[in-house]
Design a protein around this motif. Structure first.
Motif, PDB file in Angstrom:
ATOM      1  N   TYR A 223      -4.725  -2.042 -10.687  1.00 19.13           N
ATOM      2  CA  TYR A 223      -3.722  -2.665  -9.817  1.00 19.13           C
ATOM      3  C   TYR A 223      -4.398  -3.135  -8.531  1.00 19.13           C
ATOM      4  O   TYR A 223      -4.260  -2.518  -7.476  1.00 19.13           O
ATOM      5  CB  TYR A 223      -2.604  -1.665  -9.512  1.00 19.13           C
TER       6      TYR A 223
ATOM      7  N   ARG B  16      -5.786  -4.945  -5.121  1.00 15.27           N
ATOM      8  CA  ARG B  16      -5.212  -5.437  -3.869  1.00 15.27           C
ATOM      9  C   ARG B  16      -4.948  -6.942  -3.981  1.00 15.27           C
ATOM     10  O   ARG B  16      -5.754  -7.681  -4.550  1.00 15.27           O
ATOM     11  CB  ARG B  16      -6.215  -5.144  -2.745  1.00 15.27           C
TER      12      ARG B  16
ATOM     13  N   GLU C  22       0.838  -1.205   0.000  1.00 17.06           N
ATOM     14  CA  GLU C  22       0.000   0.000   0.000  1.00 17.06           C
ATOM     15  C   GLU C  22       0.876   1.259   0.000  1.00 17.06           C
ATOM     16  O   GLU C  22       0.568   2.243  -0.663  1.00 17.06           O
ATOM     17  CB  GLU C  22      -0.944   0.005   1.209  1.00 17.06           C
ATOM     18  N   GLU C  23       1.994   1.222   0.739  1.00 15.05           N
ATOM     19  CA  GLU C  23       2.876   2.400   0.831  1.00 15.05           C
ATOM     20  C   GLU C  23       3.518   2.716  -0.529  1.00 15.05           C
ATOM     21  O   GLU C  23       3.868   3.855  -0.801  1.00 15.05           O
ATOM     22  CB  GLU C  23       4.007   2.181   1.847  1.00 15.05           C
ATOM     23  N   ASP C  24       3.698   1.690  -1.344  1.00 12.29           N
ATOM     24  CA  ASP C  24       4.386   1.918  -2.617  1.00 12.29           C
ATOM     25  C   ASP C  24       3.453   2.363  -3.740  1.00 12.29           C
ATOM     26  O   ASP C  24       3.913   2.726  -4.821  1.00 12.29           O
ATOM     27  CB  ASP C  24       5.109   0.633  -3.059  1.00 12.29           C
ATOM     28  N   ARG C  25       2.147   2.326  -3.492  1.00  8.91           N
ATOM     29  CA  ARG C  25       1.211   2.699  -4.561  1.00  8.91           C
ATOM     30  C   ARG C  25       1.453   4.094  -5.134  1.00  8.91           C
ATOM     31  O   ARG C  25       1.616   4.244  -6.346  1.00  8.91           O
ATOM     32  CB  ARG C  25      -0.232   2.597  -4.062  1.00  8.91           C
ATOM     33  N   PRO C  26       1.501   5.143  -4.273  1.00  6.17           N
ATOM     34  CA  PRO C  26       1.660   6.485  -4.848  1.00  6.17           C
ATOM     35  C   PRO C  26       2.971   6.641  -5.617  1.00  6.17           C
ATOM     36  O   PRO C  26       2.975   7.132  -6.750  1.00  6.17           O
ATOM     37  CB  PRO C  26       1.650   7.396  -3.603  1.00  6.17           C
TER      38      PRO C  26
ATOM     39  N   LYS D  46       0.738   3.524  -9.170  1.00  8.27           N
ATOM     40  CA  LYS D  46      -0.225   2.425  -9.265  1.00  8.27           C
ATOM     41  C   LYS D  46      -1.336   2.586  -8.229  1.00  8.27           C
ATOM     42  O   LYS D  46      -1.626   1.689  -7.458  1.00  8.27           O
ATOM     43  CB  LYS D  46       0.499   1.084  -9.082  1.00  8.27           C
ATOM     44  N   GLU D  47      -1.957   3.765  -8.242  1.00 10.85           N
ATOM     45  CA  GLU D  47      -2.997   4.029  -7.249  1.00 10.85           C
ATOM     46  C   GLU D  47      -4.370   3.531  -7.700  1.00 10.85           C
ATOM     47  O   GLU D  47      -5.270   3.377  -6.887  1.00 10.85           O
ATOM     48  CB  GLU D  47      -3.046   5.521  -6.934  1.00 10.85           C
ATOM     49  N   ASP D  48      -4.510   3.300  -8.994  1.00  6.14           N
ATOM     50  CA  ASP D  48      -5.779   2.834  -9.539  1.00  6.14           C
ATOM     51  C   ASP D  48      -6.008   1.360  -9.178  1.00  6.14           C
ATOM     52  O   ASP D  48      -5.360   0.469  -9.723  1.00  6.14           O
ATOM     53  CB  ASP D  48      -5.754   3.012 -11.066  1.00  6.14           C
ATOM     54  N   LYS D  49      -6.947   1.135  -8.252  1.00  6.82           N
ATOM     55  CA  LYS D  49      -7.131  -0.239  -7.768  1.00  6.82           C
ATOM     56  C   LYS D  49      -7.898  -1.124  -8.749  1.00  6.82           C
ATOM     57  O   LYS D  49      -7.947  -2.339  -8.584  1.00  6.82           O
ATOM     58  CB  LYS D  49      -7.817  -0.240  -6.402  1.00  6.82           C
TER      59      LYS D  49
END
Ligand code: CU
Length: 164
Positions: free
Chosen positions: A65, A67, A51-55, A59-62
């Motif tokens: 990308y 969970r 989760e920390e690496d998403r921004p 890759k914030e678009d779930k």
């Protein structure tokens, strides 16, 4: 059974997927007939996207990308290409399963299993480890990014330096 196993054409690309507790390692082996690509094999690890690496990774678009499926480095392959997948493991038995490509091949330490697939359209496809392999069995996803042949050549050329 033999007829089902044989690839329709000679594979143009070989990718080795090695299972580890709990991530995948990919190694691209240049085709022997392709002297231009024969320079060096590209290899990298693919970890589940935290989760920390998403921004930071964009890759914030779930939806794109999801969970438990998104990874930091996808396995990248060219569209419309017969790909030989070879699979093994460095520790316990894992299984490389990619339902959208019809791929499910056990990753067994001390053995090399072989399979093939041909992605017919571009996009991102997901799979999971399908052999119970310990605490984080649920969290060692497979991310496959299918791109155009031209994008793939550029990626492969850049990957050697970028990913190591
Ligand atoms: Cu596993």
């Amino acid at each position: 059974l033999t007829a089902q196993y044989n690839p329709p054409r000679e594979p143009e690309l070989t990718v080795k997927a090695t299972g580890y507790q709990w991530y995948w390692g990919y190694e691209y082996q240049p085709a022997q007939t392709d002297a231009a690509n024969a320079a060096e094999a590209v290899s990298f690890e693919s970890y589940p996207l935290s989760e920390e690496d998403r921004p930071g990774s964009g890759k914030e678009d779930k939806a794109l990308y999801p969970r438990l499926l998104a990874v930091d480095n996808e396995m990248v392959v060219p569209v419309g290409t017969v790909i030989r997948l070879i699979s093994t493991s460095a520790d316990v038995i894992h299984s490389f399963a990619l339902p959208s490509m019809g791929v499910k091949v056990d990753a067994v330490p001390g053995r090399i299993n072989e399979y093939w697939f041909e992605p017919l359209k571009e996009g991102i496809f997901y799979g999971q480890c399908s052999e119970l392999c310990g605490q984080s069995h649920y969290n060692m996803p497979i991310g496959l990014r299918v791109v155009s042949k031209e994008q793939f050549s550029r990626w492969l050329a850049a990957a050697g330096s970028d990913l190591e």
